[in-house]
Design a protein around this motif. Structure first.
Motif, PDB file in Angstrom:
ATOM      1  N   LYS A   1       0.875  -1.181   0.000  1.00 10.90           N
ATOM      2  CA  LYS A   1       0.000   0.000   0.000  1.00 10.90           C
ATOM      3  C   LYS A   1       0.915   1.236   0.000  1.00 10.90           C
ATOM      4  N   ASN A   2       0.486   2.320   0.621  1.00  8.85           N
ATOM      5  CA  ASN A   2       1.172   3.616   0.468  1.00  8.85           C
ATOM      6  C   ASN A   2       2.692   3.616   0.616  1.00  8.85           C
TER       7      ASN A   2
ATOM      8  N   GLY B   1       4.463   1.619  -4.607  1.00 12.74           N
ATOM      9  CA  GLY B   1       4.178   0.859  -5.819  1.00 12.74           C
ATOM     10  C   GLY B   1       5.354   0.010  -6.274  1.00 12.74           C
TER      11      GLY B   1
ATOM     12  N   GLY C   1      10.866   2.839  -3.340  1.00 13.08           N
ATOM     13  CA  GLY C   1       9.417   2.944  -3.147  1.00 13.08           C
ATOM     14  C   GLY C   1       9.079   3.942  -2.052  1.00 13.08           C
TER      15      GLY C   1
ATOM     16  N   VAL D   1       3.265   9.223  -4.837  1.00 12.11           N
ATOM     17  CA  VAL D   1       2.309   8.189  -5.257  1.00 12.11           C
ATOM     18  C   VAL D   1       1.016   8.306  -4.435  1.00 12.11           C
TER      19      VAL D   1
ATOM     20  N   ASN E   1      -2.293  -5.033 -12.335  1.00 10.17           N
ATOM     21  CA  ASN E   1      -1.196  -4.566 -11.485  1.00 10.17           C
ATOM     22  C   ASN E   1       0.171  -5.067 -11.906  1.00 10.17           C
TER      23      ASN E   1
ATOM     24  N   SER F   1      -1.626  -5.399  -5.256  1.00  6.62           N
ATOM     25  CA  SER F   1      -1.210  -4.109  -4.711  1.00  6.62           C
ATOM     26  C   SER F   1      -2.336  -3.095  -4.852  1.00  6.62           C
TER      27      SER F   1
ATOM     28  N   ILE G   1      -2.191   0.060  -3.822  1.00  7.80           N
ATOM     29  CA  ILE G   1      -1.759   1.438  -4.083  1.00  7.80           C
ATOM     30  C   ILE G   1      -1.784   1.658  -5.597  1.00  7.80           C
ATOM     31  N   GLU G   2      -1.817   0.556  -6.336  1.00 12.29           N
ATOM     32  CA  GLU G   2      -2.055   0.671  -7.776  1.00 12.29           C
ATOM     33  C   GLU G   2      -3.560   0.804  -7.993  1.00 12.29           C
TER      34      GLU G   2
ATOM     35  N   GLY H   1      -6.180   3.854  -5.184  1.00  8.32           N
ATOM     36  CA  GLY H   1      -4.862   3.765  -5.795  1.00  8.32           C
ATOM     37  C   GLY H   1      -4.721   4.513  -7.097  1.00  8.32           C
TER      38      GLY H   1
ATOM     39  N   LEU I   1      -0.816   4.883  -9.334  1.00 13.24           N
ATOM     40  CA  LEU I   1       0.577   5.296  -9.119  1.00 13.24           C
ATOM     41  C   LEU I   1       0.815   6.676  -9.705  1.00 13.24           C
TER      42      LEU I   1
END
Ligand SMILES: *Cc1c(COP(=O)(O)O)cnc(C)c1O
Length: 432
Positions: free
Chosen positions: A240-241, A245, A289, A296, A378, A383, A385-386, A403, A405
């Motif tokens: 996640k955050n 990503g 990341g 992101v 993804n 994921s 956050i995507e 999400g 990115l």
């Protein structure tokens, strides 16, 4: 650049001129909010760089170890970076932490003993924690090990039920778990300030109780993390955050040294703790990341706000609504029918860089009481956050969206979802 080129590339991506123009009319209203988000991202970007510099991150840190992983300088430095960044004494940041649930379970099992009680003063925790705690019977739960659980719901207006919380804290209460994000519920997400208020209240009743915050989806949305407002431990997932990503796996636990050590003895083994755990080859993606994470997170936040505005203006119920302050990256849109939920998810999927040709279908997912549909094309499996969307196929037919990115991707996904709804006659073109 030429406006016609822009319209053309959207058209080439399957988004009609009308839908694009509608999206632009929304974009004009968002300038000030996006500026505010950019400022938070700018602050957090510098916060991350400063933490990396303070801990002398070097090229050697980006390499990994194998085997036992003794003296893994990259791993140890990264943990120091997280500790500095979140204002904590120590942190555990590992690829051996398989997901957010595992990170939370590790923090809980490491710090609780038979006879202890956990209190959740903010209502029901995230679904997967029900089995960790034993709210739903499950093999190996904390309940099986003699740890009891007590829950105080929020008041109907979303406030803390201070009176009941006070009554629920007693000599057995060892740990208080506070979930920052609403997750997939409809209560408001807690700001860091509100979490701080709640923790001060709890500590005024029992000073030595461990206050743990499930920080999933909340990192970098504000300039402060709950650990900087009194939390003893904060816990989250790297897909996640904070993984930006790029992290392909992992979780973190940051907080007081004693509690992090307790968690490390659970993660690896009593006696070994933080000393073992090879980082293999993932450290450069953890560092890079984390470096990208503020930006992101900002993109995901903008995507959520854009989605909220796009669907609210069409008359759908959205949560949070277009004007509400945001403390996490999840957006829900109530679409009202199974067809609309499926069309929305197909739109998100078809806008993805990976698996865009795949058509998501509802399926019987383990642990859910209805069919669930999930859309995600993804780079990192699962994921969130995507750009991704998911929905249980049941009343009131609400889709959860999160999400992105990059903001342009999130924006095109939202527009594609709308295009899909229009193409299937589920939203009238005349509303645009
Ligand atoms: C995602 C999430 C979790 C669990 O994380 P997984 O990586 O899915 O195991 C726990 N709590 C909250 C609030 C979450 O959003």
């Amino acid at each position: 650049m030429n406006q016609n080129d822009m319209k053309q590339i959207y058209k080439d991506c399957g988004i009609s001129r009308e839908v694009y123009a509608y999206g632009e009319s929304i974009m004009h209203t968002l300038r000030n909010r996006f500026e505010e988000i950019d400022k938070v991202a700018e602050y957090n970007q510098l916060k991350v760089i400063k933490a990396m510099q303070a801990n002398r991150v070097s090229e050697a840190c980006l390499l990994g170890t194998t085997g036992y992983g003794y003296n893994d300088i990259g791993r140890d430095t990264l943990e120091a970076v997280y500790a500095t960044l979140f204002g904590c004494e120590d942190a555990l940041v590992r690829p051996q932490i398989t997901c957010g649930t595992h990170a939370l379970a590790t923090a809980l099992f490491g710090n609780l003993r038979p006879g202890d009680e956990i209190l959740s003063p903010v209502g029901k925790p995230y679904d997967t924690l029900e089995e960790v705690i034993g709210i739903r019977d499950s093999r190996g739960s904390l309940k099986e090990y003699g740890v009891s659980y007590c829950q105080v719901d929020l008041l109907p207006n979303g406030d803390f039920n201070f009176e009941k919380i006070k009554k629920s804290i007693h000599e057995k209460t060892k740990l208080v778990t506070i979930q920052r994000s609403k997750g997939y519920q409809t209560r408001p997400t807690l700001s860091v300030e509100r979490i701080g208020e709640l923790i001060s209240f709890i500590k005024s009743i029992k000073e030595d109780v461990i206050c743990m915050v499930d920080n999933c989806y909340g990192e970098f949305v504000q300039t402060m993390e709950p650990s900087q407002a009194g939390a003893d431990m904060i816990v989250g997932s790297l897909i996640k955050n904070p993984g930006g990503g790029l992290a392909p796996i992992g979780g973190y636990i940051a907080g007081k040294k004693e509690y992090i050590e307790n968690a490390s003895f659970r993660l690896t083994s009593p006696g070994l703790g933080k000393e073992v755990g090879a980082s293999l080859g993932v450290l450069s993606s953890f560092y890079q990341g984390l470096f990208l994470a503020p930006q992101v997170t900002a993109s995901a936040l903008k995507g959520a706000i854009f989605a909220s505005c796009v669907y609210e203006k069409l008359g759908f119920q959205v949560f949070p609504d277009s004007n509400q302050e945001r403390y996490d990256i999840i957006q829900s849109v109530t679409l009202g029918s199974p067809e609309a939920v499926i069309a929305f998810c197909k739109g998100i999927q078809s806008s993805s860089p990976v698996d865009s040709f795949v058509s998501p279908e509802p399926w019987d997912m383990p642990g859910y009481d209805s069919k669930v549909i999930m859309a995600a094309g993804n780079f990192i499996s699962g994921s969130s956050i995507e750009l991704s969307a998911d929905a249980p196929i049941k009343e009131p037919y609400t889709v959860f969206f999160q999400g992105g990115l990059t903001f342009p991707h999130a924006k095109s996904g939202v527009l594609k979802s709308l295009q899909m709804l229009i193409d299937q006659g589920l939203v009238s073109k005349s509303l645009l």
